[in-house]
Design an enzyme around this catalytic site. Structure first.
Site, short mmCIF file in Angstrom:
data_model
loop_
_atom_site.label_atom_id
_atom_site.label_comp_id
_atom_site.label_asym_id
_atom_site.label_seq_id
_atom_site.Cartn_x
_atom_site.Cartn_y
_atom_site.Cartn_z
N ASP A 52 -31.72 -22.82 -22.29
CA ASP A 52 -30.28 -23.38 -22.44
C ASP A 52 -29.82 -22.08 -21.76
O ASP A 52 -30.36 -21.20 -21.91
CB ASP A 52 -30.36 -23.63 -23.68
CG ASP A 52 -28.10 -24.56 -22.79
OD1 ASP A 52 -27.70 -24.12 -22.26
OD2 ASP A 52 -28.90 -25.98 -23.49
N ILE A 53 -29.16 -22.48 -21.01
CA ILE A 53 -28.36 -20.97 -20.68
C ILE A 53 -27.70 -20.30 -22.23
O ILE A 53 -27.37 -18.65 -21.47
CB ILE A 53 -27.61 -20.84 -19.59
CG1 ILE A 53 -27.07 -19.33 -18.19
CG2 ILE A 53 -25.43 -21.91 -19.91
CD1 ILE A 53 -26.48 -20.18 -16.88
N TYR A 80 -19.40 -35.08 -8.58
CA TYR A 80 -20.24 -35.08 -9.41
C TYR A 80 -21.35 -35.91 -9.12
O TYR A 80 -22.60 -35.28 -8.83
CB TYR A 80 -19.68 -34.93 -11.18
CG TYR A 80 -20.77 -35.59 -11.69
CD1 TYR A 80 -21.63 -34.27 -12.54
CD2 TYR A 80 -20.79 -36.55 -12.53
CE1 TYR A 80 -22.37 -34.53 -13.55
CE2 TYR A 80 -22.30 -36.73 -13.33
CZ TYR A 80 -22.24 -36.01 -14.16
OH TYR A 80 -23.18 -37.05 -15.11
N1 LIG Z 1 -23.26 -37.48 -21.90
C1 LIG Z 1 -23.58 -38.68 -20.99
O1 LIG Z 1 -23.57 -39.67 -21.51
C2 LIG Z 1 -24.08 -38.70 -19.66
C3 LIG Z 1 -24.09 -39.63 -18.96
C4 LIG Z 1 -24.64 -39.90 -18.06
C5 LIG Z 1 -25.43 -38.44 -17.12
N2 LIG Z 1 -25.51 -37.61 -17.93
C6 LIG Z 1 -25.90 -36.17 -17.77
O2 LIG Z 1 -26.75 -35.79 -18.84
C7 LIG Z 1 -27.42 -33.75 -18.93
C8 LIG Z 1 -26.83 -33.65 -20.45
O3 LIG Z 1 -25.55 -34.09 -20.36
P1 LIG Z 1 -25.31 -33.30 -21.68
O4 LIG Z 1 -23.76 -34.89 -22.04
O5 LIG Z 1 -25.70 -33.42 -22.57
O6 LIG Z 1 -24.15 -32.06 -21.21
P2 LIG Z 1 -24.21 -30.75 -22.08
O7 LIG Z 1 -22.93 -30.17 -21.34
O8 LIG Z 1 -23.84 -31.19 -23.62
O9 LIG Z 1 -25.45 -29.99 -21.81
C9 LIG Z 1 -25.77 -29.33 -20.72
C10 LIG Z 1 -26.50 -28.25 -21.02
O10 LIG Z 1 -26.85 -27.72 -20.04
C11 LIG Z 1 -26.48 -25.97 -20.21
N3 LIG Z 1 -26.59 -25.68 -18.55
C12 LIG Z 1 -25.73 -25.55 -17.60
N4 LIG Z 1 -25.56 -24.79 -16.77
C13 LIG Z 1 -27.00 -24.46 -16.57
C14 LIG Z 1 -27.97 -23.56 -15.98
N5 LIG Z 1 -27.33 -23.29 -14.53
N6 LIG Z 1 -28.92 -22.85 -16.39
C15 LIG Z 1 -29.59 -23.00 -17.24
N7 LIG Z 1 -28.24 -24.57 -18.19
C16 LIG Z 1 -27.42 -24.27 -18.15
C17 LIG Z 1 -25.26 -25.93 -20.79
O11 LIG Z 1 -25.50 -24.24 -20.94
C18 LIG Z 1 -25.38 -26.94 -21.87
O12 LIG Z 1 -25.73 -26.88 -23.27
C19 LIG Z 1 -26.10 -33.60 -17.51
O13 LIG Z 1 -27.16 -33.30 -16.58
C20 LIG Z 1 -25.21 -34.87 -17.07
O14 LIG Z 1 -25.15 -34.98 -16.02
C21 LIG Z 1 -24.98 -36.98 -19.44
#
Ligand SMILES: NC(=O)c1ccc[n+]([C@@H]2O[C@H](COP(=O)([O-])OP(=O)(O)OC[C@H]3O[C@@H](n4cnc5c(N)ncnc54)[C@H](O)[C@@H]3O)[C@@H](O)[C@H]2O)c1
Length: 288
Positions: free
Chosen positions: A41-42, A143
């Protein structure tokens, strides 16, 4: 050998966005099956029990990504910016980082990528329409456009380089659905983990599926996932009495699958039959 039989689990799997909400929810299921699950993760969250194991990297940094991918057989890509934002944030996390990861994966000999797409890639379909995996993209937000980009990039790399990929258009992932909209598109982490396992092992080229549990009110025909072996064990149906009335006061949000993402800034004419709680929201029979 039967060409449709699944492959064994890849030995070394890299999980990106590993400290995020969804990745943390599926981590225990993946850790139980993977020989090596490398977390990246970042940034690290202090409350994360796996904080010490986290490899810190910005996925838009090619040199760091090359290091991360050494010895990796497959990637589960859940890093990203998970909601609507201005272009700079979305372009960095959901376009630049994604392009960097896919390019480096080809160079590193990675075999497969399972990636988090979203219901917002198709969020401008009305709730009255049932769509399958072949439905053309209809993003409801900037998005959503970035998720369509990711699906296109995965398709390109499968065709050009043989990098297999499964894109999961995730609905809403969590321990339970939280509103009426989620009664259609909620997915329990255990079901999502099952789909990830399918992406890591099934005989596929590039395929998009819907990341939803067995919800009676689903807008999706998820036969593409079922044909790959998906058998969800959770359902939002039991939450209907509690959540059926938890609808948005905005009729535009209630009309489109993408909800508030579609409604934000929406100025086009809309059909006049959009009323919260109207028949387009009525339950359909179970998916075939
Ligand atoms: N939460 C949901 O129900 C849901 C629904 C549809 C799609 N998604 C997709 O699932 C994925 C995870 O969603 P989430 O809700 O856990 O989001 P989140 O923000 O909790 O997790 C995303 C993670 O990605 C990391 N990140 C962001 N930019 C980065 C980079 N440049 N390099 C490395 N790491 C990076 C962040 O630090 C974070 O920990 C995302 O792609 C989101 O679009 C989630």
């Amino acid at each position: 050998m039967n060409p449709a039989s699944p492959s064994p689990w890849p030995a070394c799997v890299l999980l990106t966005g590993a400290g995020g909400k969804v990745a943390r929810a599926v981590r225990p299921y993946l850790a139980a099956r993977c020989q090596t699950l490398r977390l990246t993760d970042i940034a690290v969250n202090d409350d994360d029990p796996a904080a010490d194991e986290m490899h810190l990297a910005d996925l838009a940094d090619p040199a760091r990504v090359r290091e991360l991918l050494q010895g990796v057989d497959a990637v589960v890509h859940f890093a990203g910016y998970p909601r609507e934002a201005d272009w700079p944030a979305l372009l960095h996390a959901n376009v630049q980082a994604v392009a960097c990861l896919w390019g480096a994966a080809v160079d590193a000999g990675v075999q497969r990528i399972v990636y988090a797409s979203s219901n917002h890639a198709v969020g401008y379909y009305p709730r009255s329409q049932r769509i399958d995996a072949d439905a053309p993209a209809r993003p409801d937000s900037r998005y959503g456009v970035t998720k369509v980009f990711m699906e296109a990039l995965a398709s390109l790399h499968a065709d050009k380089h043989g990098l297999r990929a499964l894109g999961i258009r995730i609905g809403s992932c969590g321990p339970r659905p939280v509103d009426a909209r989620a009664l259609a598109h909620w997915v329990h982490p255990e079901d999502l983990a099952q789909l990830i396992g399918i992406g890591l092992t099934a005989h596929l080229h590039h395929q998009v599926v819907y990341g939803v549990s067995a919800n009676r009110r689903s807008w999706y025909d998820n036969r593409a996932a079922e044909q790959l072996g998906y058998q969800p064990v959770h359902s939002a149906d039991g939450f209907e009495p509690a959540l059926l009335h938890a609808v948005s006061p905005d009729p535009v949000a209630e009309h489109f699958q993408g909800g508030s993402f579609a409604a934000a800034g929406h100025r086009s004419p809309v059909p006049n039959r959009i009323t919260p709680g109207c028949p387009q929201n009525a339950a359909r029979g179970p998916a075939a």
